[in-house]
Each structure stands twice: as C-alpha cells, then as structure tokens.
Design a protein around this motif. Structure first.
Motif, PDB file in Angstrom:
ATOM      1  N   SER A  43       0.823  -1.200   0.000  1.00 22.31           N
ATOM      2  CA  SER A  43       0.000   0.000   0.000  1.00 22.31           C
ATOM      3  C   SER A  43       0.864   1.260   0.000  1.00 22.31           C
ATOM      4  N   GLN A  44       1.931   1.255   0.785  1.00 22.59           N
ATOM      5  CA  GLN A  44       2.822   2.423   0.840  1.00 22.59           C
ATOM      6  C   GLN A  44       3.526   2.646  -0.499  1.00 22.59           C
ATOM      7  N   ILE A  45       3.910   1.561  -1.187  1.00 24.18           N
ATOM      8  CA  ILE A  45       4.513   1.698  -2.521  1.00 24.18           C
ATOM      9  C   ILE A  45       3.489   2.295  -3.481  1.00 24.18           C
ATOM     10  N   GLU A  46       2.269   1.771  -3.445  1.00 27.57           N
ATOM     11  CA  GLU A  46       1.234   2.220  -4.376  1.00 27.57           C
ATOM     12  C   GLU A  46       0.738   3.636  -4.086  1.00 27.57           C
ATOM     13  N   ARG A  47       0.924   4.120  -2.871  1.00 29.34           N
ATOM     14  CA  ARG A  47       0.554   5.505  -2.529  1.00 29.34           C
ATOM     15  C   ARG A  47       1.720   6.461  -2.701  1.00 29.34           C
ATOM     16  N   GLY A  48       2.902   5.941  -3.038  1.00 28.66           N
ATOM     17  CA  GLY A  48       4.065   6.793  -3.246  1.00 28.66           C
ATOM     18  C   GLY A  48       4.806   7.147  -1.976  1.00 28.66           C
ATOM     19  N   VAL A  49       4.466   6.499  -0.859  1.00 31.37           N
ATOM     20  CA  VAL A  49       5.149   6.754   0.405  1.00 31.37           C
ATOM     21  C   VAL A  49       6.525   6.092   0.394  1.00 31.37           C
ATOM     22  N   LEU A  50       6.590   4.872  -0.147  1.00 27.52           N
ATOM     23  CA  LEU A  50       7.858   4.145  -0.293  1.00 27.52           C
ATOM     24  C   LEU A  50       8.205   4.035  -1.761  1.00 27.52           C
ATOM     25  N   ARG A  51       9.469   4.258  -2.100  1.00 28.96           N
ATOM     26  CA  ARG A  51       9.936   4.079  -3.474  1.00 28.96           C
ATOM     27  C   ARG A  51      10.584   2.704  -3.552  1.00 28.96           C
ATOM     28  N   PRO A  52      10.112   1.839  -4.480  1.00 32.21           N
ATOM     29  CA  PRO A  52      10.675   0.484  -4.542  1.00 32.21           C
ATOM     30  C   PRO A  52      12.110   0.490  -5.054  1.00 32.21           C
ATOM     31  N   SER A  53      12.871  -0.509  -4.642  1.00 40.43           N
ATOM     32  CA  SER A  53      14.218  -0.708  -5.183  1.00 40.43           C
ATOM     33  C   SER A  53      14.078  -1.368  -6.552  1.00 40.43           C
ATOM     34  N   VAL A  54      15.183  -1.509  -7.263  1.00 37.15           N
ATOM     35  CA  VAL A  54      15.179  -2.194  -8.555  1.00 37.15           C
ATOM     36  C   VAL A  54      14.629  -3.607  -8.386  1.00 37.15           C
ATOM     37  N   SER A  55      15.139  -4.315  -7.396  1.00 35.18           N
ATOM     38  CA  SER A  55      14.702  -5.702  -7.206  1.00 35.18           C
ATOM     39  C   SER A  55      13.229  -5.780  -6.840  1.00 35.18           C
ATOM     40  N   ARG A  56      12.742  -4.850  -6.026  1.00 37.26           N
ATOM     41  CA  ARG A  56      11.330  -4.859  -5.638  1.00 37.26           C
ATOM     42  C   ARG A  56      10.448  -4.569  -6.853  1.00 37.26           C
ATOM     43  N   LEU A  57      10.860  -3.625  -7.711  1.00 37.63           N
ATOM     44  CA  LEU A  57      10.080  -3.320  -8.907  1.00 37.63           C
ATOM     45  C   LEU A  57      10.027  -4.534  -9.843  1.00 37.63           C
ATOM     46  N   LEU A  58      11.163  -5.192 -10.042  1.00 36.20           N
ATOM     47  CA  LEU A  58      11.183  -6.381 -10.896  1.00 36.20           C
ATOM     48  C   LEU A  58      10.330  -7.494 -10.303  1.00 36.20           C
ATOM     49  N   ALA A  59      10.398  -7.678  -8.990  1.00 33.91           N
ATOM     50  CA  ALA A  59       9.570  -8.694  -8.339  1.00 33.91           C
ATOM     51  C   ALA A  59       8.093  -8.341  -8.485  1.00 33.91           C
ATOM     52  N   TYR A  60       7.756  -7.075  -8.374  1.00 34.76           N
ATOM     53  CA  TYR A  60       6.381  -6.599  -8.478  1.00 34.76           C
ATOM     54  C   TYR A  60       5.797  -6.935  -9.846  1.00 34.76           C
ATOM     55  N   VAL A  61       6.500  -6.522 -10.924  1.00 35.29           N
ATOM     56  CA  VAL A  61       5.960  -6.774 -12.268  1.00 35.29           C
ATOM     57  C   VAL A  61       5.967  -8.264 -12.598  1.00 35.29           C
ATOM     58  N   THR A  62       6.962  -8.995 -12.100  1.00 32.10           N
ATOM     59  CA  THR A  62       7.012 -10.445 -12.337  1.00 32.10           C
ATOM     60  C   THR A  62       5.827 -11.126 -11.671  1.00 32.10           C
ATOM     61  N   ALA A  63       5.515 -10.731 -10.442  1.00 28.25           N
ATOM     62  CA  ALA A  63       4.383 -11.325  -9.730  1.00 28.25           C
ATOM     63  C   ALA A  63       3.063 -11.018 -10.427  1.00 28.25           C
ATOM     64  N   LEU A  64       2.989  -9.866 -11.084  1.00 25.73           N
ATOM     65  CA  LEU A  64       1.773  -9.507 -11.812  1.00 25.73           C
ATOM     66  C   LEU A  64       1.723 -10.130 -13.207  1.00 25.73           C
ATOM     67  N   GLY A  65       2.875 -10.630 -13.672  1.00 26.67           N
ATOM     68  CA  GLY A  65       2.923 -11.216 -15.007  1.00 26.67           C
ATOM     69  C   GLY A  65       2.896 -10.181 -16.109  1.00 26.67           C
ATOM     70  N   VAL A  66       3.412  -8.983 -15.813  1.00 23.33           N
ATOM     71  CA  VAL A  66       3.478  -7.921 -16.819  1.00 23.33           C
ATOM     72  C   VAL A  66       4.933  -7.542 -17.050  1.00 23.33           C
ATOM     73  N   PRO A  67       5.265  -7.029 -18.232  1.00 23.15           N
ATOM     74  CA  PRO A  67       6.644  -6.632 -18.488  1.00 23.15           C
ATOM     75  C   PRO A  67       7.004  -5.331 -17.774  1.00 23.15           C
ATOM     76  N   LEU A  68       8.280  -5.127 -17.553  1.00 24.36           N
ATOM     77  CA  LEU A  68       8.760  -3.894 -16.937  1.00 24.36           C
ATOM     78  C   LEU A  68       8.304  -2.675 -17.738  1.00 24.36           C
ATOM     79  N   SER A  69       8.264  -2.793 -19.049  1.00 19.16           N
ATOM     80  CA  SER A  69       7.870  -1.662 -19.899  1.00 19.16           C
ATOM     81  C   SER A  69       6.450  -1.183 -19.598  1.00 19.16           C
ATOM     82  N   ALA A  70       5.598  -2.043 -19.054  1.00 21.09           N
ATOM     83  CA  ALA A  70       4.225  -1.653 -18.731  1.00 21.09           C
ATOM     84  C   ALA A  70       4.181  -0.561 -17.671  1.00 21.09           C
TER      85      ALA A  70
END
Length: 195
Positions: A43-70
């Motif tokens: 929730s904090q990432i999605e509200r902009g309170v926390l900025r994800p790291s590179v690894s967290r962003l890659l894990a996020y899009v991978t878990a959603l099954g969408v490409p990083l470009s999305a």
C-alpha cells in the motif's frame, strides 16, 4: 541519460503500479504474500510513500505477469496497434527513479511483446539488490556498459564490466548489479528477452 522530464514521482509510479495490479485482478494482500512483504508495504509503494528498489520493482511486475515496460505508460500498446511504426523522442519518456537513486528509462518507443529494452543509471555506490539476497527474475538478459563500471555478483562468480563491455546470462541465475565506485556513475543498456 538526459530528459526534459523529471523522473516519475513516487506518487505517479505508485499509481501506475496500483493500476497494473488492479488490471490483473490481483488483491493487495495476494500480491504482498507473493512479494514476501506486508500488505501495508505494498500500500505504501502504491501511494508513493515508499519508493521500490530495482529488485522490488522487478519482483512486483514479475508477480503480476506484466513486463517492466508496462510501468512506463498505459497507452503505448494501443499506439503500436494503430500505426505501422512508432517513434518516441527522448524527452517524451520520463525515467523511473528507484531506491538507491537508480534510474531506469525505457528505450523502446512502445512496449514490444517478449522484449524489454532500457537504460539504467547507477549513481556512485548504488546497487540493484534483492534486499539482502541475489536477485532473480524472468527472461534472458543482455547488457552493455556505456559509461563507468558495473560489477555483477553471481552466486558463484563476480564479473566487472567497463565501458564497452557486454554480458549475457539467464535472469533466473541469482545476480546483483552494483556500481562500486565511490565517485563515478555507471550507465548501461539492457535487453531482456522473455520466453
């Protein structure tokens, strides 16, 4: 890596991640469980309170099954369908600033199925770590350092790349990319091929 646009704000990045999550029908709790973090952290990432790291962003899009470009924009796929070619000027794509100050900028003019083409800028001392462990994600990675020096730690090897050096490896091989310089930034271009 110059752009007339500032890096996406934490709020805009968070809103885009929430839009992607909702578009896939995933609940906040379900995604949090897959990422191994609390629903509050998602929730904090999605509200902009926390900025994800590179690894967290890659894990996020991978878990959603969408490409990083999305993450970069929502209307580009429709644009690709409507035109025989696509052009995007450098000033039209804002980079994404991730934890540790690492910047990612999509280089392809529109999302391309099965491919991710982007540039990353690592400030002095920055790393794309897996929060205390080596990072793994989908695809096969090809990278070229264009400025400075990057070190890639694998589970059983360490490779240092200077400007002009290239590397390729399967992304599911545990790895950590870092700029170990205390004074110089490092820039690289990356192509990730998805199965």
């Amino acid at each position: 890596m110059t752009s007339d646009l500032d890096a996406l704000t934490s709020e805009l990045l968070g809103a885009r991640l929430r839009e992607l999550r909702e578009g896939t029908g995933r609940s906040l709790r379900s995604l949090a469980k897959d990422l191994g973090i609390s629903p509050s952290a998602v929730s904090q990432i999605e509200r902009g309170v926390l900025r994800p790291s590179v690894s967290r962003l890659l894990a996020y899009v991978t878990a959603l099954g969408v490409p990083l470009s999305a993450v970069f924009d929502a209307g580009a796929a429709k644009e690709r369908e409507e035109h025989a070619f696509a052009v995007r000027r450098s000033f039209e794509v804002a980079p994404i600033e991730l934890g540790g100050g690492v910047l990612f900028r999509r280089l392809s003019p529109v999302p391309t199925r099965g491919l991710e083409f982007f540039e990353s800028l690592y400030p002095p001392g920055a790393a794309a770590d897996g929060h205390g462990r080596l990072l793994r994600h989908e695809g096969y990675e090809v990278g070229t350092v264009t400025e400075g020096e990057l070190t890639i730690d694998f589970d059983d090897d360490v490779v240092t790349l200077a400007a002009g050096d290239s590397i390729t490896y399967p992304c599911d091989r545990p790895h950590l990319i870092a700029n170990r310089s205390a004074t110089a930034r490092a820039v690289a271009t990356w192509l990730i091929v998805h199965p």
